[in-house]
Design a protein around this motif. Structure first.
Motif, PDB file in Angstrom:
ATOM      1  N   THR A 330       0.829  -1.205   0.000  1.00 63.39           N
ATOM      2  CA  THR A 330       0.000   0.000   0.000  1.00 63.39           C
ATOM      3  C   THR A 330       0.861   1.251   0.000  1.00 63.39           C
ATOM      4  OG1 THR A 330      -1.749  -1.180   1.181  1.00 63.39           O
ATOM      5  CG2 THR A 330      -1.803   1.219   1.246  1.00 63.39           C
ATOM      6  N   ALA A 414      -3.371   0.334  -8.315  1.00 64.38           N
ATOM      7  CA  ALA A 414      -4.362   0.463  -7.247  1.00 64.38           C
ATOM      8  C   ALA A 414      -5.277  -0.762  -7.189  1.00 64.38           C
ATOM      9  CB  ALA A 414      -5.183   1.734  -7.459  1.00 64.38           C
ATOM     10  N   LEU A 437      -6.733   3.379  -0.887  1.00 58.56           N
ATOM     11  CA  LEU A 437      -6.042   2.095  -0.783  1.00 58.56           C
ATOM     12  C   LEU A 437      -6.388   1.427   0.537  1.00 58.56           C
ATOM     13  CD1 LEU A 437      -2.542   3.329  -2.022  1.00 58.56           C
ATOM     14  CD2 LEU A 437      -4.330   2.241  -3.388  1.00 58.56           C
TER      15      LEU A 437
END
Length: 441
Positions: A330, A414, A437
């Motif tokens: 992330t 993403a 995210l």
């Protein structure tokens, strides 16, 4: 059309008629076994006094013709079996050829056809002892012996059939597995190429855009002092050196035999969310006006909201624990999104102020946003820039070219970590790049 179809049919018939060496050997063995079985099984019939020599000769001829007719067993097994069943009503010596014909039907024909032929064979078994009984057996014994022989031939034929079907299925599965393996290898190669393309874009686009900005400043600052020219050249040299270093790292990734567990490059230090302040500082040194707003202190220990700096803080602030809680994938994705947003702003909207916002918390998720004005304002001297800079349309450098694949790559990044990406003009009139995210607890 009809001519071509007839030619193909003739070619198919010639192919079917053409026997392989193995087929010849098998047919010869079947004919020989049928003849031997008939002679052995009918020995008592040949020695039976009530049977005349003419009838015996006719029976032997019928058996010989039945053995020779086995050459047709591959092309017309059902017709051959039906004929032999009918002849078997009056002939002893066709017993061997009949069993081979029944075996062939069980091997080469579907179960429904086999069932019909078996029904005919059952009727023949029940009828034959009545037409010409065996001199050594009574009716029941003759029927049981005939049923045993027919069952053995049909059962053995179905066993051979099932074995052939199993082998054919295994070959088909092997061919399918090979095709699927080839497709998986092709897909893996395509994904690898896409990953390499994203890596090259992420690594080099940012550095090269910085190079372009500084080189453009030298081109349009004809009145710059030697010190300013030397400073800009030093930044260009440093950026070029860093770009070459990044390129060497990517090439090393391509040469590496393995990748890490999440599919990323091995042995390459990946940026994290804590590197955002350094990224913003690089853009500021290139002349961009960038504001980093870290509303939750997720970009580094003690990050101060609205500044993007990292002052010294005590251990009791609690903010220093936030970056460690952000998952590595992330954090890398958030860094790449901000990097691409700054690069696009530098390409398409130079001299505009850019705002970078990072916020979030566990469970709620991590959000990053990059905003910049869509319309480029009139060129004016940047605050803090040396005097003497040229102004007006003639002083505006050409736009930095781009491939147009950066935002598509960001959307893929993403999606890979389970997030989403939004980009486009906002109601406020500026360009907005926003990403959410996941941030597990």
């Amino acid at each position: 059309m009809g001519m071509g179809s007839s030619d193909e049919a003739r070619a198919a018939r010639r192919t079917t008629a053409r026997r392989a060496l193995r087929d010849w050997l098998v047919d010869v063995c079947c004919i020989s076994l049928a003849a031997v079985f008939s002679m052995v099984a009918c020995e008592s019939v040949a020695n039976d006094p009530p049977m005349s020599d003419g009838a015996l000769f006719a029976d032997v001829v019928a058996g010989a013709l039945g053995c020779l007719a086995l050459w047709l067993r591959r092309r017309r097994p059902v017709e051959l079996a039906v004929v032999l069943l009918c002849v078997g009503l009056v002939s002893y010596y066709v017993a061997g050829p009949l069993l081979v014909a029944l075996f062939t039907v069980a091997v080469h024909r579907p179960l429904r056809t086999v069932a019909l032929v078996v029904a005919g064979a059952a009727a023949q078994i029940l009828t034959t002892p009545l037409v010409h009984p065996d001199p050594d057996l009574d009716y029941v014994g003759d029927v049981l012996l005939g049923a045993l022989l027919v069952s053995g031939a049909i059962g053995w034929g179905m066993f051979v059939r099932s074995r052939r079907q199993l082998l054919a299925s295994l070959r088909e599965r092997a061919a399918r597995a090979e095709a699927e393996a080839a497709l998986r290898a092709e897909r893996t190669q395509r994904l690898t190429r896409e990953r390499i393309a994203r890596e090259m874009h992420d690594v080099l686009a940012h550095r090269l855009s910085l190079l372009s900005v500084h080189a453009g400043a030298l081109e349009y600052r004809a009145d710059a002092s030697p010190r300013e020219v030397a400073a800009a050249a030093g930044v260009i040299r440093s950026s070029a050196h860093q770009a070459l270093q990044d390129l060497r790292e990517v090439i090393g990734v391509l040469r590496a035999p393995e990748s890490d567990a999440d599919g990323g490059p091995p042995d390459r230090p990946q940026p994290t969310l804590a590197d955002l302040p350094r990224l913003v500082e690089e853009s500021r040194r290139a002349g961009m006006r960038v504001t980093l707003s870290d509303e939750a202190g997720v970009t580094g220990p003690g990050s101060r909201p609205g500044t993007g700096t990292a002052p010294d803080t005590g251990p009791d602030t609690g903010i220093g624990l936030a970056p460690a809680a952000v998952p590595g994938a992330t954090g890398r994705t958030a860094y790449r999104i901000v990097q691409e947003g700054l690069t696009n702003a530098r390409k398409h909207a130079p001299d505009t102020e850019v705002t970078v916002t990072a916020a979030g918390a566990p469970v709620e998720g991590l959000t990053v946003e990059v905003r910049n004005a869509v319309r480029v304002p009139a060129r004016a001297r940047t605050p803090g820039a040396p005097p003497g800079r040229q102004e007006g349309p003639a002083a505006i450098p050409a736009a930095i070219p781009g491939a147009g694949q950066g935002l598509a790559g960001l959307a893929e990044r993403a999606a890979l970590v389970g997030g989403r990406l939004e980009c486009g003009p906002s109601p406020a009139g500026d360009f907005r790049l926003y990403a959410w995210l996941p941030w597990p607890a």
